[in-house]
Motif scaffolding. Structure first.
Motif, PDB file in Angstrom:
ATOM      1  N   LYS A 152      34.278  66.620 -14.269  1.00  0.00           N
ATOM      2  CA  LYS A 152      35.408  67.197 -15.325  1.00  0.00           C
ATOM      3  C   LYS A 152      34.726  67.538 -16.490  1.00  0.00           C
ATOM      4  N   GLY A 153      35.081  68.765 -16.857  1.00  0.00           N
ATOM      5  CA  GLY A 153      34.639  69.228 -18.572  1.00  0.00           C
ATOM      6  C   GLY A 153      35.292  68.639 -19.640  1.00  0.00           C
ATOM      7  N   GLY A 154      34.834  68.575 -20.694  1.00  0.00           N
ATOM      8  CA  GLY A 154      35.565  68.078 -21.875  1.00  0.00           C
ATOM      9  C   GLY A 154      35.798  66.817 -22.019  1.00  0.00           C
ATOM     10  N   SER A 200      25.812  69.238 -17.189  1.00  0.00           N
ATOM     11  CA  SER A 200      26.907  70.102 -17.175  1.00  0.00           C
ATOM     12  C   SER A 200      28.088  69.615 -16.552  1.00  0.00           C
ATOM     13  N   PRO A 201      29.503  70.263 -16.520  1.00  0.00           N
ATOM     14  CA  PRO A 201      30.508  69.684 -15.774  1.00  0.00           C
ATOM     15  C   PRO A 201      30.216  70.239 -14.246  1.00  0.00           C
ATOM     16  N   GLY A 202      31.204  69.833 -13.278  1.00  0.00           N
ATOM     17  CA  GLY A 202      31.180  70.061 -12.000  1.00  0.00           C
ATOM     18  C   GLY A 202      30.305  69.220 -11.196  1.00  0.00           C
ATOM     19  N   LEU A 230      44.324  83.199 -11.430  1.00  0.00           N
ATOM     20  CA  LEU A 230      42.988  82.247 -10.972  1.00  0.00           C
ATOM     21  C   LEU A 230      42.794  81.203 -11.977  1.00  0.00           C
ATOM     22  N   ASP A 231      42.641  80.018 -11.466  1.00  0.00           N
ATOM     23  CA  ASP A 231      42.192  78.971 -12.338  1.00  0.00           C
ATOM     24  C   ASP A 231      40.589  78.901 -12.148  1.00  0.00           C
ATOM     25  N   VAL A 232      39.761  79.267 -13.217  1.00  0.00           N
ATOM     26  CA  VAL A 232      38.334  79.535 -12.961  1.00  0.00           C
ATOM     27  C   VAL A 232      37.718  78.293 -13.351  1.00  0.00           C
ATOM     28  N   PRO A 233      36.530  78.112 -12.507  1.00  0.00           N
ATOM     29  CA  PRO A 233      35.762  76.790 -13.405  1.00  0.00           C
ATOM     30  C   PRO A 233      34.956  77.257 -14.856  1.00  0.00           C
ATOM     31  N   PRO A 234      34.669  76.002 -15.343  1.00  0.00           N
ATOM     32  CA  PRO A 234      33.926  76.292 -16.745  1.00  0.00           C
ATOM     33  C   PRO A 234      32.833  76.915 -16.841  1.00  0.00           C
ATOM     34  N   GLY A 235      32.179  77.192 -17.648  1.00  0.00           N
ATOM     35  CA  GLY A 235      30.819  77.703 -18.123  1.00  0.00           C
ATOM     36  C   GLY A 235      30.910  79.088 -17.998  1.00  0.00           C
ATOM     37  N   THR A 236      29.520  79.770 -17.680  1.00  0.00           N
ATOM     38  CA  THR A 236      29.648  81.094 -17.923  1.00  0.00           C
ATOM     39  C   THR A 236      28.604  81.866 -16.875  1.00  0.00           C
ATOM     40  N   ALA A 237      28.292  81.042 -15.915  1.00  0.00           N
ATOM     41  CA  ALA A 237      27.400  81.350 -14.767  1.00  0.00           C
ATOM     42  C   ALA A 237      27.855  81.790 -13.511  1.00  0.00           C
ATOM     43  N   CYS A 238      27.075  81.924 -12.734  1.00  0.00           N
ATOM     44  CA  CYS A 238      27.414  82.381 -11.238  1.00  0.00           C
ATOM     45  C   CYS A 238      28.960  82.334 -10.611  1.00  0.00           C
ATOM     46  N   ASP A 254      38.138  76.825  -9.034  1.00  0.00           N
ATOM     47  CA  ASP A 254      36.949  75.378  -9.349  1.00  0.00           C
ATOM     48  C   ASP A 254      36.851  74.821  -8.281  1.00  0.00           C
ATOM     49  N   VAL A 255      36.004  75.284  -7.196  1.00  0.00           N
ATOM     50  CA  VAL A 255      35.871  74.685  -6.134  1.00  0.00           C
ATOM     51  C   VAL A 255      35.165  73.330  -6.145  1.00  0.00           C
ATOM     52  N   GLU A 256      34.398  73.161  -7.540  1.00  0.00           N
ATOM     53  CA  GLU A 256      33.425  71.974  -7.392  1.00  0.00           C
ATOM     54  C   GLU A 256      34.456  70.913  -8.018  1.00  0.00           C
ATOM     55  N   GLU A 257      35.396  71.088  -8.751  1.00  0.00           N
ATOM     56  CA  GLU A 257      36.504  70.077  -9.260  1.00  0.00           C
ATOM     57  C   GLU A 257      37.793  70.779  -9.302  1.00  0.00           C
ATOM     58  N   PRO A 258      38.305  70.916  -8.146  1.00  0.00           N
ATOM     59  CA  PRO A 258      39.754  71.468  -8.028  1.00  0.00           C
ATOM     60  C   PRO A 258      40.805  70.353  -8.409  1.00  0.00           C
ATOM     61  N   ASN A 259      41.308  70.895  -9.518  1.00  0.00           N
ATOM     62  CA  ASN A 259      42.438  70.090 -10.234  1.00  0.00           C
ATOM     63  C   ASN A 259      43.958  70.614 -10.089  1.00  0.00           C
ATOM     64  N   SER A 260      44.184  71.778  -9.913  1.00  0.00           N
ATOM     65  CA  SER A 260      45.426  72.340 -10.162  1.00  0.00           C
ATOM     66  C   SER A 260      46.456  71.492  -9.204  1.00  0.00           C
ATOM     67  N   ASN A 261      45.870  71.367  -7.970  1.00  0.00           N
ATOM     68  CA  ASN A 261      47.281  70.554  -7.343  1.00  0.00           C
ATOM     69  C   ASN A 261      47.585  69.125  -7.494  1.00  0.00           C
ATOM     70  N   LEU A 262      46.614  68.636  -8.665  1.00  0.00           N
ATOM     71  CA  LEU A 262      47.017  67.444  -9.096  1.00  0.00           C
ATOM     72  C   LEU A 262      48.447  67.578  -9.828  1.00  0.00           C
ATOM     73  N   PHE A 263      48.616  68.625 -10.299  1.00  0.00           N
ATOM     74  CA  PHE A 263      49.795  68.660 -11.176  1.00  0.00           C
ATOM     75  C   PHE A 263      50.931  69.448 -10.321  1.00  0.00           C
ATOM     76  N   LEU A 264      50.590  69.678  -9.054  1.00  0.00           N
ATOM     77  CA  LEU A 264      51.737  70.458  -8.042  1.00  0.00           C
ATOM     78  C   LEU A 264      52.100  69.612  -7.138  1.00  0.00           C
TER      79      LEU A 264
END
Lengths: 286, 277
Positions: free
Chosen positions: A10-12, A169-171, B160-168, B34-44
């Motif tokens: 997780k980030g942050g 980095s995160p992920g 869309l819930d997007v992953p962190p960062g700015t890469a691919c 955020d397919v590496e760490e998909p978290n949305s459903n933890l709240f749903l």
């Protein structure tokens, strides 16, 4: 030479804050930031850049519009949706496979070398620091991470440093896997939230998959003590040592705003971080 | 309309915004990219079922027809193939699945087989929700995001819930969106990464606005930056111990603080109008 990597899933959760804390405690160390698309460690380390080298990512396809006969074959073979209906090539979607170059009957497409960022070798008050910056909209961050680690290893060898400390980095994907390769210890920073625990489980499975020894640090453990217990139980079950816990304190943010490490700022969390650092040195035997 | 929730820096509150916004609006499709760490459903806590597996097409060598001419390895830009005297080795983790090797093979000795990268799951009931989950140990997340985006329902408001960062993975997720909400926190790390995310949105020509989360914990520099650059601050969520507690428990804060439902709807309404102009 031993390598220690700070990651989190997780980030942050506090990777960089803790990495900067460790950096100010470490002796005989080379520091490196493996988070190349949103790097932050340099903000605290304030590096003096000594050397700068360009980084080349995968080449990208470039089309000569005068030669293009608009036959559409390039669009048919491209699997990365990089060519639109007017046969323009979107650079950021191109993964550099060159299938379009091969298929083009008019010889209208070429591959162009792609300067995608820079790698820096710097000096800081805590020791040498290798960091990088991926240009905006560039891919291949995993490849850049590998370059940063190579440079850090070389620097350590040259200056006879015993330790390389890497901020990750995160992920759990490409850049994280690249940063994990060959490290002696992964410190996973988590926080007592449902997301923190969920993401810890995934990143811990990744370290296990690649046979990298891991320990866990629970940051802001007192914001939800029930979740902290769940994390400890999880670590127990998976036999991952809990390296330490850090309490929540507003002075951690104050230290960041002062652009100092938590240790330099004299944060109330300093003792907890010092304890973790000596445990790390014991584990990796430096 | 497709709205991406992105951030640059991790842990600034993307999923919090994505989930609470989705629950505040009607006719929504929420996609966790955020397919590496998909978290949305933890709240749903939605009941999910498998929708499909996502594969990458990788080369399969027919050794009987292979003449070991090395053409495939010479053409491969990823060094994913090595041709020995009597054998071709495929390094599956390096392959991007472009298909060029099978095109260049003079004896048609290369066909393709599927390698699993992860799965796509969807909700059985409740809100329309889909997410991708990357397999453990797998590096390549963009093909899953690409597939997720092919499933957007144009008749709905897509979040869309997007992953962190700015890469691919982030580029894949944001490209083609109508609007991008950049969630940040008012700290030096938050601001530095926000600036990169702003540049990315400009380069990808996606309209954007900033949400300052945990407003009050840091300094004024994020506000100053947005003012100077003429960037819309579309929402400020103050630092609030209760919001942090609810987050740690996996509870959407609008359930307990319905006034935020109104605020999020208002943010959406303004963006919607802005885009139609």
């Amino acid at each position: 030479m031993k390598q220690v990597l700070i990651i989190s899933g997780k980030g942050g959760t506090g990777k960089t804050t803790i990495a900067a804390g460790f950096a100010s405690l470490a002796e005989n160390v080379v520091l490196a930031d493996c988070d190349v698309d949103a790097p932050d460690l340099h903000i605290i380390l304030k590096p003096e850049i000594k050397e700068e080298t360009p980084f080349y990512a995968l080449s990208v396809a470039v089309k000569d519009d005068e030669k293009c006969i608009k036959c559409g074959k390039c669009r048919e073979v491209c699997r990365f949706n990089a060519i639109d209906e007017y046969f323009n090539i979107a650079e950021y979607a191109c993964e550099g496979c060159a299938a379009c170059v091969f298929i083009c009957p008019a010889d209208a497409i070429d591959m162009r070398k792609n300067a995608a960022g820079k790698i820096y070798v710097s000096e800081t008050r805590f020791g040498p620091f290798i960091h990088a910056k991926l240009d905006i909209g560039q891919e291949a961050s995993g490849k850049l991470v590998i370059e940063v680690k190579k440079k850090a290893g070389k620097k350590a060898e040259k200056e006879n440093k015993k330790l390389v400390l890497l901020d990750g980095s995160p992920g759990i994907g490409c850049p994280v896997i690249a940063s994990l390769a060959g490290v002696d210890l992964a410190v996973i920073v988590t926080e007592p939230t449902v997301s923190g625990l969920h993401d810890l489980e995934r990143i811990a499975n990744v370290t296990k998959h690649f046979n990298i020894p891991a320990v866990v640090c629970i940051n802001k453990y007192d914001i939800n003590k029930k979740k902290t217990r769940e994390i400890e139980e999880f670590c127990n079950r998976k036999k991952i040592p809990v390296l330490g816990k850090i309490h929540y304190n507003q002075d951690v943010t104050e230290a960041m705003i002062a652009l100092e490490s938590v240790i330099e700022y004299g944060s109330a969390t300093s003792e907890e971080i010092k304890k973790m650092w000596s445990k790390i040195l014991e584990i990796i035997k430096v | 309309m497709i709205i991406a929730i992105a951030s640059g820096k991790g842990g600034t509150g993307k999923s919090t915004v994505a989930v609470n916004l989705s629950l505040s609006l009607e006719n929504v499709q929420l996609i966790d990219c955020d397919v590496e760490e998909p978290n949305s459903n933890l709240f749903l806590n939605l009941d999910l079922e498998k929708d499909e597996e996502v594969y990458l097409k990788i080369p399969k060598i027919d050794e009987e027809n292979c003449t070991h001419c090395k053409r495939c390895a010479e053409f491969c830009e990823y060094n994913a193939l090595a041709v020995l005297e009597d054998k071709v080795m495929v390094f599956e983790q390096l392959c991007h699945g472009c298909g060029l090797c099978s095109m260049v093979c003079p004896t048609n000795a290369i066909t393709e087989k599927n390698r699993s990268l992860g799965v796509i799951e969807k909700s059985r009931d409740g809100i329309d929700f889909i997410r991708g989950v990357l397999n453990i140990g797998e590096a390549m997340s963009t093909p899953i995001i690409r597939r997720l985006k092919e499933k957007t329902d144009k008749k709905k408001t897509v979040i869309l819930d997007v992953p962190p960062g700015t890469a691919c993975p982030v580029i894949e997720a944001i490209t083609g969106c109508d609007y991008c909400m950049l969630v940040t926190e008012p700290t030096p790390f938050g601001l530095y990464d926000l600036k990169i995310a702003v540049e990315l949105c400009k380069k990808l020509k996606v309209r954007f606005g900033v949400i300052i989360n945990r407003d009050g914990i840091g300094d004024e520099k994020t506000e100053e930056f947005c003012k100077k650059e003429d960037i819309d601050i579309i929402l400020r969520i103050p630092y609030n111990r209760r919001i942090a507690e609810l987050y740690s428990e996996g509870k959407p804060f609008i359930d307990e603080m319905p006034e935020w439902k109104t605020k999020l709807r208002e943010v959406y309404r303004r963006i919607h109008e802005d885009i139609r102009k």
